[in-house]
Design a protein around this motif. Structure first.
Motif, PDB file in Angstrom:
ATOM      1  N   SER A 390      -6.581 -11.377  12.944  1.00  0.00           N
ATOM      2  CA  SER A 390      -7.037 -10.979  11.613  1.00  0.00           C
ATOM      3  C   SER A 390      -5.832 -10.858  10.692  1.00  0.00           C
ATOM      4  O   SER A 390      -4.697 -10.686  11.147  1.00  0.00           O
ATOM      5  CB  SER A 390      -7.790  -9.648  11.661  1.00  0.00           C
ATOM      6  OG  SER A 390      -6.922  -8.582  11.986  1.00  0.00           O
ATOM      7  N   LEU A 391      -6.091 -10.968   9.388  1.00  0.00           N
ATOM      8  CA  LEU A 391      -5.050 -10.808   8.375  1.00  0.00           C
ATOM      9  C   LEU A 391      -5.587  -9.856   7.323  1.00  0.00           C
ATOM     10  O   LEU A 391      -6.634 -10.114   6.714  1.00  0.00           O
ATOM     11  CB  LEU A 391      -4.698 -12.154   7.754  1.00  0.00           C
ATOM     12  CG  LEU A 391      -3.621 -12.135   6.649  1.00  0.00           C
ATOM     13  CD1 LEU A 391      -2.282 -11.684   7.221  1.00  0.00           C
ATOM     14  CD2 LEU A 391      -3.490 -13.513   6.009  1.00  0.00           C
ATOM     15  N   SER A 392      -4.912  -8.736   7.141  1.00  0.00           N
ATOM     16  CA  SER A 392      -5.354  -7.762   6.149  1.00  0.00           C
ATOM     17  C   SER A 392      -4.732  -8.079   4.793  1.00  0.00           C
ATOM     18  O   SER A 392      -3.548  -8.404   4.695  1.00  0.00           O
ATOM     19  CB  SER A 392      -4.975  -6.337   6.579  1.00  0.00           C
ATOM     20  OG  SER A 392      -3.575  -6.183   6.594  1.00  0.00           O
ATOM     21  N   LEU A 393      -5.550  -8.013   3.758  1.00  0.00           N
ATOM     22  CA  LEU A 393      -5.124  -8.314   2.391  1.00  0.00           C
ATOM     23  C   LEU A 393      -5.559  -7.185   1.467  1.00  0.00           C
ATOM     24  O   LEU A 393      -6.425  -6.376   1.805  1.00  0.00           O
ATOM     25  CB  LEU A 393      -5.767  -9.619   1.914  1.00  0.00           C
ATOM     26  CG  LEU A 393      -5.515 -10.879   2.738  1.00  0.00           C
ATOM     27  CD1 LEU A 393      -6.373 -12.023   2.225  1.00  0.00           C
ATOM     28  CD2 LEU A 393      -4.042 -11.263   2.685  1.00  0.00           C
ATOM     29  N   ASN A 394      -4.980  -7.150   0.280  1.00  0.00           N
ATOM     30  CA  ASN A 394      -5.411  -6.219  -0.757  1.00  0.00           C
ATOM     31  C   ASN A 394      -6.198  -6.992  -1.812  1.00  0.00           C
ATOM     32  O   ASN A 394      -5.707  -7.988  -2.347  1.00  0.00           O
ATOM     33  CB  ASN A 394      -4.207  -5.531  -1.410  1.00  0.00           C
ATOM     34  CG  ASN A 394      -3.533  -4.550  -0.471  1.00  0.00           C
ATOM     35  OD1 ASN A 394      -4.165  -3.609   0.002  1.00  0.00           O
ATOM     36  ND2 ASN A 394      -2.257  -4.785  -0.180  1.00  0.00           N
ATOM     37  N   GLY A 395      -7.409  -6.546  -2.071  1.00  0.00           N
ATOM     38  CA  GLY A 395      -8.228  -7.161  -3.105  1.00  0.00           C
ATOM     39  C   GLY A 395      -8.716  -6.099  -4.084  1.00  0.00           C
ATOM     40  O   GLY A 395      -8.446  -4.911  -3.921  1.00  0.00           O
ATOM     41  N   LYS A 396      -9.449  -6.536  -5.104  1.00  0.00           N
ATOM     42  CA  LYS A 396      -9.955  -5.606  -6.107  1.00  0.00           C
ATOM     43  C   LYS A 396     -11.328  -5.070  -5.684  1.00  0.00           C
ATOM     44  O   LYS A 396     -12.193  -5.811  -5.242  1.00  0.00           O
ATOM     45  CB  LYS A 396     -10.086  -6.305  -7.461  1.00  0.00           C
ATOM     46  CG  LYS A 396     -10.679  -5.436  -8.558  1.00  0.00           C
ATOM     47  CD  LYS A 396     -10.926  -6.241  -9.808  1.00  0.00           C
ATOM     48  CE  LYS A 396     -11.658  -5.401 -10.850  1.00  0.00           C
ATOM     49  NZ  LYS A 396     -12.983  -4.937 -10.402  1.00  0.00           N
ATOM     50  N   GLU A 397     -11.486  -3.782  -5.819  1.00  0.00           N
ATOM     51  CA  GLU A 397     -12.770  -3.154  -5.557  1.00  0.00           C
ATOM     52  C   GLU A 397     -13.775  -3.571  -6.632  1.00  0.00           C
ATOM     53  O   GLU A 397     -13.428  -3.693  -7.816  1.00  0.00           O
ATOM     54  CB  GLU A 397     -12.592  -1.635  -5.557  1.00  0.00           C
ATOM     55  CG  GLU A 397     -13.811  -0.852  -5.139  1.00  0.00           C
ATOM     56  CD  GLU A 397     -13.515   0.634  -5.132  1.00  0.00           C
ATOM     57  OE1 GLU A 397     -13.443   1.216  -4.039  1.00  0.00           O
ATOM     58  OE2 GLU A 397     -13.316   1.206  -6.226  1.00  0.00           O
TER      59      GLU A 397
END
Length: 505
Positions: A390-397
Motif C-alpha cells: 500500500s502507499l499512503s497519500l495526503n488528499g483533500k477531505e
C-alpha cells in the motif's frame, strides 16, 4: 515442464521440519509435475521404521492437501527408510548401497541432493562421511541443503563452513532461509526495480527512515528449552531481518541473476555499520515478555514457560537501529523489531518518505482551525499473513474546507491467490533442484551477518543489566518506542492501539 531427476536423502527424516514442511512441499512439486517418476527419497534417522511405516507417515503429512488414494500411494511409493546413526561409518555404506540401487531403479543419472534437517552439531560428521564413503557421485550433481542456525556466532559458523566446504563447493551448498522463499520477499525486487516512481526515490534524498517488523503473537510454546539458548537476536535478526534489509539496501544488480544479486547483497551487508559496544547500548534494546492479557486471553510470562530457566536473561524481543555507511543511505536509519507474544502476527516493511519542504495547507498559528501536520507518505510491503502493498497519500477531505485526509492506495493478493501460491519450502526445493542459489544465503552473507550481530550479543552478555520487560499482548517495551522518538520518528505499525481503545489490553 522438464522433469527433475534426483535422489533426495533427508537426514532427520522423522523430525518436525520434515513432516510439516518437506514432505508436503515435495508432494506439491510432484502434483505440479516438477517431480514425476524419476525421483526417490531416502529418509534416515535413529528410529527403527520400515519402508511401510515411513510411507504411512508421509501420507499422513500430505492428507490436508486432499490427494486421491491413488495419488498418495503413487507419491509415497518413491520413499524409502533406513535407520541411521550419523556417527556409524557402516551405516553410510548401507546408505550408499541403497542410493545406488535407487539410482538405477529410477534412472536418476547420479543426481544427489542431501538435506540436513538435523542439529548443526552433526553437519561436519555427515558431510565428511558422505565423502569418505564415496556417496558423492561423479556422474550427476551433488548438492547439500542446510537449515539454520548456521553456527551460533562467527567463530562457530566459520568452523562449520570450513567443514562443509572441504567436501562441497560453495555453489553446491544451499543455506536455507525460508523467508527468502516468501512471495512478497521476492516481490521487494520487483517493487524496487520495475517501478521508476520508487527506484528514482530509493535514497536518502527522499526516504526518512525504513522500518522492518516481524511480530509473532505466539510465545515459545514447546520450544522453551531451545529458545532459551538462542533468543530473538540469533533466531530472527541474524538471518531473516538482515536478509530482508540487504534486499532493501542493495544497489541495482547489473542483471537479475544469482551471481549479480548475491554480489550486491554482500556489498549491502558490508555497508551495515558494525557497532562499538557504546553504539550498541545507544541503538539496540532487548525485552522479555511478562504475564499479560489480550482480549479474553491470559498469557504466562516467559519465565513461567516450560523449559525456561527461572532466572533467564534471554531476550524474546529485539528492537534496534541499523546505520548504512554508503552514499545512497547515509543518514537514513533502518529500524527493526521482532518479538514473541506481541499483539498480532505479522511481517511488514514500512518505507517512510520525507515530508514536502513546505506545508502549504497549514493554517496560521492562532487561526480558529489550525491544520495539523501532514502525515508522511509510506510505502508498506505486507509479507505475512496478508500479502500485498500500500502507499499512503495526503488528499483533500470532501467539503468546503481544505482539510487534509490521509488515504491509501492498496493492493492485497486475494485469498485464492495466496492459497495457490507455492509455499516457501516448495519454491526453495525447486530452486535447489534447478541449481539456482539466488534465494539461498552465500557464506559471505552469513559471515557478515554474524560480525554485525556478535557485537550486539557480546555487549549484552557483558552487561549487568537485564532485559526490559513488556506485558504479553503489547508491541514491546517502552524503550522500543523511545528508540524512534529520540530521532523524531514513530513506529508506523501499531496494532495494539485498537485493543487499548477498547480496553482489551
Amino acid at each position: 515442464m522438464k522433469e527433475n531427476k534426483v535422489l533426495f536423502t533427508i537426514f532427520g527424516a522423522t523430525g518436525d521440519l520434515a513432516q510439516r514442511k518437506l514432505y508436503p512441499s515435495l508432494f506439491r512439486l510432484y502434483r505440479t509435475g516438477s517431480l514425476v517418476e524419476s525421483f526417490a527419497v531416502i529418509g534416515t534417522a535413529r528410529r527403527p521404521w520400515s519402508d511401510e511405516t515411513y510411507r504411512e507417515i508421509v501420507q499422513e503429512t500430505i492428507a490436508y492437501l486432499n490427494p486421491t488414494e491413488e495419488e498418495a500411494q503413487a507419491f509415497s511409493s518413491h520413499f524409502y527408510y533406513q535407520a541411521h546413526d550419523v556417527n556409524d561409518t557402516e551405516h553410510y555404506d548401507k546408505l550408499k548401497d541403497l542410493a545406488d540401487t535407487l539410482d538405477a531403479k529410477y534412472t536418476l543419472d547420479g543426481n544427489r541432493l542431501y538435506y540436513l534437517a538435523m542439529s548443526p552439531a552433526f553437519f561436519g560428521t555427515i558431510v565428511s562421511h558422505l565423502e569418505s564413503q564415496k556417496m558423492l557421485t561423479s556422474d550427476g550433481y551433488h548438492r547439500v541443503i542446510i537449515e539454520k542456525p548456521f553456527g551460533t556466532d562467527y567463530e562457530t559458523a566459520a568452523k562449520l563452513n570450513e567443514e562443509i566446504t572441504s567436501v562441497f563447493a560453495e555453489n553446491e551448498i544451499y543455506r536455507i532461509d525460508h523467508y527468502l522463499g516468501k512471495e512478497m520477499i521476492q516481490n521487494i525486487s520487483a517493487i524496487r526495480f520495475a517501478n521508476n516512481i520508487f527506484e528514482s526515490m530509493w535514497n536518502n534524498r527522499y526516504i526518512d527512515n525504513v522500518q522492518i517488523s516481524i511480530a509473532e503473537n505466539l510465545g515459545v510454546e514447546d520450544r522453551g528449552g531451545y529458545y532459551d539458548k538462542s533468543g530473538a537476536l540469533k533466531d530472527m535478526v541474524q538471518n531473516h531481518i538482515l536478509q530482508v534489509l540487504s534486499l532493501l539496501v542493495m544497489e541495482p544488480p547489473v542483471a537479475f541473476s544469482e551471481q549479480e544479486i548475491r554480489a550486491e547483497k554482500i556489498k549491502a551487508l558490508e555497508a551495515v555499520r558494525v557497532y562499538t559496544p557504546e553504539e550498541v547500548k545507544e541503538n539496540f534494546i532487548r525485552g522479555q515478555y511478562t504475564a499479560g492479557r489480550l482480549a479474553d486471553n491470559q498469557y504466562l510470562g516467559y519465565l513461567e514457560e516450560p523449559g525456561v530457566a527461572e532466572d533467564s536473561k534471554t531476550e524474546t524481543f529485539v528492537a534496534g537501529k541499523f546505520t548504512i555507511d554508503n552514499f545512497r543511505w547515509s543518514g537514513v536509519p533502518f529500524y527493526v523489531r521482532t518479538g514473541k507474544r506481541l499483539t498480532e502476527k505479522g511481517t511488514r516493511i514500512n518505507v517512510v518518505f520525507k515530508q514536502v519542504p513546505v506545508n502549504l495547507f497549514k493554517a496560521e498559528v492562532g487561526a480558529e482551525c489550525e491544520q495539523p501536520a501532514l502525515e508522511p507518505n509510506v510505502l508498506t510491503i505486507y509479507i505475512q499473513p496478508t500479502e500485498g502493498f500500500s502507499l499512503s497519500l495526503n488528499g483533500k477531505e470532501v467539503g468546503p474546507s481544505f482539510n487534509m485526509l490521509p488515504t491509501q492506495l492498496a493492493y492485497r493478493n486475494s485469498a485464492e491467490a495466496i492459497e495457490n501460491t507455492p509455499e516457501a519450502y516448495e519454491k526453495l526445493l525447486l530452486d535447489a533442484l534447478k541449481g539456482d542459489g539466488t534465494n539461498f544465503t552465500h557464506w559471505k552473507e552469513v559471515a557478515q551477518s554474524w560480525r554485525i550481530v556478535d557485537v550486539i550479543r557480546q555487549t549484552w552478555d557483558q552487561s549487568e543489566e537485564g532485559c526490559e520487560t513488556y506485558p504479553a499482548g503489547t508491541m514491546g517495551p517502552e524503550a522500543a518506542f523511545e528508540l524512534l522518538e529520540k530521532d523524531g520518528f514513530k513506529w508506523i505499525w501499531h496494532p495494539d492501539e485498537w485493543y487499548r481503545e477498547r480496553n482489551l489490553l
